[in-house]
Enzyme design. Structure first.
Site, PDB file in Angstrom:
ATOM      1  N   CYS A 118       9.594   4.258 -18.472  1.00 43.22           N
ATOM      2  CA  CYS A 118      10.921   4.819 -18.178  1.00 43.22           C
ATOM      3  C   CYS A 118      12.047   3.809 -18.343  1.00 43.22           C
ATOM      4  O   CYS A 118      13.220   4.195 -18.429  1.00 43.22           O
ATOM      5  CB  CYS A 118      10.952   5.401 -16.767  1.00 43.22           C
ATOM      6  SG  CYS A 118       9.815   6.778 -16.556  1.00 43.22           S
ATOM      7  N   HIS A 251      18.664   5.949 -14.784  1.00 46.02           N
ATOM      8  CA  HIS A 251      17.442   6.679 -15.133  1.00 46.02           C
ATOM      9  C   HIS A 251      17.318   7.842 -14.154  1.00 46.02           C
ATOM     10  O   HIS A 251      17.605   7.704 -12.968  1.00 46.02           O
ATOM     11  CB  HIS A 251      16.237   5.740 -15.028  1.00 46.02           C
ATOM     12  CG  HIS A 251      14.935   6.476 -15.157  1.00 46.02           C
ATOM     13  ND1 HIS A 251      14.701   7.378 -16.170  1.00 46.02           N
ATOM     14  CD2 HIS A 251      13.812   6.459 -14.387  1.00 46.02           C
ATOM     15  CE1 HIS A 251      13.488   7.873 -16.024  1.00 46.02           C
ATOM     16  NE2 HIS A 251      12.927   7.346 -14.952  1.00 46.02           N
ATOM     17  N   ASN A 281      12.685  14.341 -15.250  1.00 47.15           N
ATOM     18  CA  ASN A 281      12.550  12.943 -15.671  1.00 47.15           C
ATOM     19  C   ASN A 281      12.047  12.915 -17.122  1.00 47.15           C
ATOM     20  O   ASN A 281      10.897  13.268 -17.384  1.00 47.15           O
ATOM     21  CB  ASN A 281      11.565  12.247 -14.729  1.00 47.15           C
ATOM     22  CG  ASN A 281      11.365  10.774 -15.057  1.00 47.15           C
ATOM     23  OD1 ASN A 281      11.761  10.306 -16.117  1.00 47.15           O
ATOM     24  ND2 ASN A 281      10.727  10.057 -14.143  1.00 47.15           N
TER      25      ASN A 281
HETATM   26  O1  UT7 Z   1      10.412   7.450 -13.664  1.00 53.28           O
HETATM   27  C1  UT7 Z   1       9.530   6.543 -13.094  1.00 53.28           C
HETATM   28  C2  UT7 Z   1       9.891   6.277 -11.719  1.00 53.28           C
HETATM   29  N1  UT7 Z   1       9.428   7.332 -10.861  1.00 53.28           N
HETATM   30  C3  UT7 Z   1      10.014   7.511  -9.699  1.00 53.28           C
HETATM   31  O2  UT7 Z   1      10.971   6.854  -9.385  1.00 53.28           O
HETATM   32  C4  UT7 Z   1       9.409   8.528  -8.764  1.00 53.28           C
HETATM   33  C5  UT7 Z   1       9.481   7.995  -7.363  1.00 53.28           C
HETATM   34  N2  UT7 Z   1       8.865   8.867  -6.377  1.00 53.28           N
HETATM   35  C6  UT7 Z   1       9.395  10.061  -6.014  1.00 53.28           C
HETATM   36  O3  UT7 Z   1      10.389  10.495  -6.592  1.00 53.28           O
HETATM   37  C7  UT7 Z   1       8.788  10.805  -4.850  1.00 53.28           C
HETATM   38  O4  UT7 Z   1       7.860   9.981  -4.205  1.00 53.28           O
HETATM   39  C8  UT7 Z   1       8.098  12.136  -5.242  1.00 53.28           C
HETATM   40  C9  UT7 Z   1       9.166  13.142  -5.634  1.00 53.28           C
HETATM   41  C10 UT7 Z   1       7.156  11.904  -6.387  1.00 53.28           C
HETATM   42  C11 UT7 Z   1       7.322  12.723  -4.068  1.00 53.28           C
HETATM   43  O5  UT7 Z   1       8.168  12.893  -2.940  1.00 53.28           O
HETATM   44  P1  UT7 Z   1       7.699  12.381  -1.505  1.00 53.28           P
HETATM   45  O6  UT7 Z   1       8.760  12.746  -0.585  1.00 53.28           O
HETATM   46  O7  UT7 Z   1       7.363  10.922  -1.653  1.00 53.28           O
HETATM   47  O8  UT7 Z   1       6.440  13.293  -1.228  1.00 53.28           O
HETATM   48  P2  UT7 Z   1       4.910  12.864  -1.016  1.00 53.28           P
HETATM   49  O9  UT7 Z   1       4.297  12.402  -2.273  1.00 53.28           O
HETATM   50  O10 UT7 Z   1       4.816  11.950   0.161  1.00 53.28           O
HETATM   51  O11 UT7 Z   1       4.264  14.255  -0.639  1.00 53.28           O
HETATM   52  C12 UT7 Z   1       4.681  14.977   0.559  1.00 53.28           C
HETATM   53  C13 UT7 Z   1       3.882  16.255   0.662  1.00 53.28           C
HETATM   54  C14 UT7 Z   1       2.388  16.057   0.549  1.00 53.28           C
HETATM   55  O12 UT7 Z   1       1.777  16.939   1.474  1.00 53.28           O
HETATM   56  P3  UT7 Z   1       1.250  16.401   2.900  1.00 53.28           P
HETATM   57  O13 UT7 Z   1       0.246  15.325   2.567  1.00 53.28           O
HETATM   58  O14 UT7 Z   1       2.460  15.863   3.587  1.00 53.28           O
HETATM   59  O15 UT7 Z   1       0.678  17.609   3.514  1.00 53.28           O
HETATM   60  C15 UT7 Z   1       2.049  16.523  -0.838  1.00 53.28           C
HETATM   61  O16 UT7 Z   1       0.749  17.014  -0.960  1.00 53.28           O
HETATM   62  O17 UT7 Z   1       4.239  17.151  -0.408  1.00 53.28           O
HETATM   63  C16 UT7 Z   1       3.041  17.630  -1.052  1.00 53.28           C
HETATM   64  N3  UT7 Z   1       3.358  17.859  -2.458  1.00 53.28           N
HETATM   65  C17 UT7 Z   1       3.863  19.018  -2.924  1.00 53.28           C
HETATM   66  N4  UT7 Z   1       4.156  20.180  -2.307  1.00 53.28           N
HETATM   67  C18 UT7 Z   1       4.664  21.170  -3.074  1.00 53.28           C
HETATM   68  C19 UT7 Z   1       3.244  16.981  -3.495  1.00 53.28           C
HETATM   69  N5  UT7 Z   1       3.671  17.568  -4.627  1.00 53.28           N
HETATM   70  C20 UT7 Z   1       4.055  18.825  -4.301  1.00 53.28           C
HETATM   71  C21 UT7 Z   1       4.582  19.889  -5.038  1.00 53.28           C
HETATM   72  N6  UT7 Z   1       4.890  21.034  -4.385  1.00 53.28           N
HETATM   73  N7  UT7 Z   1       4.835  19.796  -6.362  1.00 53.28           N
END
Ligand code: UT7
Length: 324
Positions: A118, A251, A281
């Site tokens: 990225c 980005h 993204n």
């Molecule tokens: O371009 C390269 C650089 N990339 C980035 O900068 C990405 C950086 N990271 C992020 O943007 C965020 O971490 C994400 C958007 C990827 C995820 O957000 P988060 O607030 O960190 O969520 P999480 O991964 O901690 O997941 C929270 C919950 C989980 O459920 P439990 O364990 O709390 O029950 C996941 O299973 O959300 C669940 N979950 C979803 N629910 C509905 C994960 N993906 C989904 C989904 N829909 N698509």
């Protein structure tokens, strides 16, 4: 950066695939266990463009490049080099950049690809700028083009909802007024964090899947710290403060990260170019696509000071400061 040879940005272009997939489509048509509410709240994404049929990394890159040349009023015969930042080339080789040369009808000069995930567009800008500073080229097309939809594990809801496809391009030309053009670029990478955002396998180390894998929360944590450092570095190198920045073209991975960076710079939200809501993204394409949009709709104008920053798999990260 030496001001012996200045590097101006004179053209912008972009290409987005024809097919648009909304968050609701992912849940309803693709059967992914997710919701518009979850995706919007966590990321700011509302939809993404997905390549289909004859849309490939090279085809999209060539179209974005054509637009950048048109914008600058430069004929392809004047271009010395093509640099394509991509993690999703059509073939192992020839490089996408060389395929773009052929598609544009370029029979001189040279082209090569840059692999920095990225952050690729910032890396390509820095590389092109150095080639121009050393007198090896006077006009360079710098392109970010990606089809991440073909790299995703569509059964992994934690990653497949985050990405989209597209290409963005700029034309760089040597010359210009004092204080104009690329003022600085700062690049970083740290392979120790390679296991939090990666693709599992390629030709050198084959695996059965070759899918993108990410520990989102960990990447988020690194992004906030490292992007902040890259921005501080850009400002310090130019004797500037956040107040001097007219536009941030970041980005586009997550609106929460973008908002955090804007807050750090005390930039009002209408000075930040956001496309993540419509493009998701698009990896190395996200910055040039956003720049293309904001230049063409008249937001970013000649003389404006523009800050770019990116972080991606590697981890790689960096920043660029440009006076338009
Ligand atoms: O371009 C390269 C650089 N990339 C980035 O900068 C990405 C950086 N990271 C992020 O943007 C965020 O971490 C994400 C958007 C990827 C995820 O957000 P988060 O607030 O960190 O969520 P999480 O991964 O901690 O997941 C929270 C919950 C989980 O459920 P439990 O364990 O709390 O029950 C996941 O299973 O959300 C669940 N979950 C979803 N629910 C509905 C994960 N993906 C989904 C989904 N829909 N698509």
């Amino acid at each position: 950066m030496s001001d012996a040879i200045r590097v101006r940005l004179t053209g912008v272009g972009g290409y987005l695939p024809r097919d648009v997939v909304t968050n609701d489509d992912l849940a309803k048509k693709f059967g992914i266990e997710t919701s518009d509410e979850w995706i919007r709240t966590r990321t700011g994404i509302g939809q993404r463009h997905i390549a289909s049929g004859d849309e490939t990394t090279a085809s999209m890159a060539a179209e974005a490049a054509r637009q950048a040349l048109d914008y600058a009023g430069v004929d392809v015969s004047e271009v010395d080099a093509v640099l394509v930042a991509t993690a999703t080339p059509d073939q192992v080789f020839p490089a996408v950049a060389v395929q773009v040369q052929a598609r544009l009808g370029m029979t001189a000069g040279f082209g090569f690809d840059i692999s920095a995930a990225c952050s690729g567009f910032v890396y390509a800008l820095a590389t092109a700028s150095a080639l121009m500073q050393s007198g090896q080229a006077k006009k360079i097309l710098v392109i970010g083009s990606e089809v991440f939809s073909r790299l995703l594990d569509w059964t992994d809801r934690s990653t497949c909802v985050l990405f989209g496809d597209g290409a963005g391009a700029v034309l760089l030309e040597s010359g210009g007024e004092e204080g104009e053009g690329i003022l600085s670029t700062h690049l970083h990478s740290d392979g120790r964090t390679g296991d939090i955002l990666y693709v599992d396998g390629a030709v050198g180390c084959p695996s059965t899947s070759q899918h993108l894998r990410m520990q989102g929360r960990e990447v988020f944590r690194h992004a906030v710290v490292k992007l902040s450092q890259a921005v501080d570095e850009a400002l310090a190198a130019n004797g500037l403060t956040g107040q001097d920045i007219q536009w941030m073209v970041p980005h586009q991975a997550n609106l929460r990260i973008i908002d955090g960076m804007a807050k750090k710079l005390a930039l009002p939200s209408d000075r930040v170019v956001v496309t993540v809501d419509r493009h998701a993204n698009t990896s190395a394409a996200s910055i040039p696509l956003a720049l293309n949009e904001a230049v063409r709709d008249g937001r970013i104008r000649k003389g404006d000071l523009v800050l770019m920053e990116a972080l991606g798999g590697g981890l790689t990260w960096g920043s660029a400061l440009i006076r338009m």
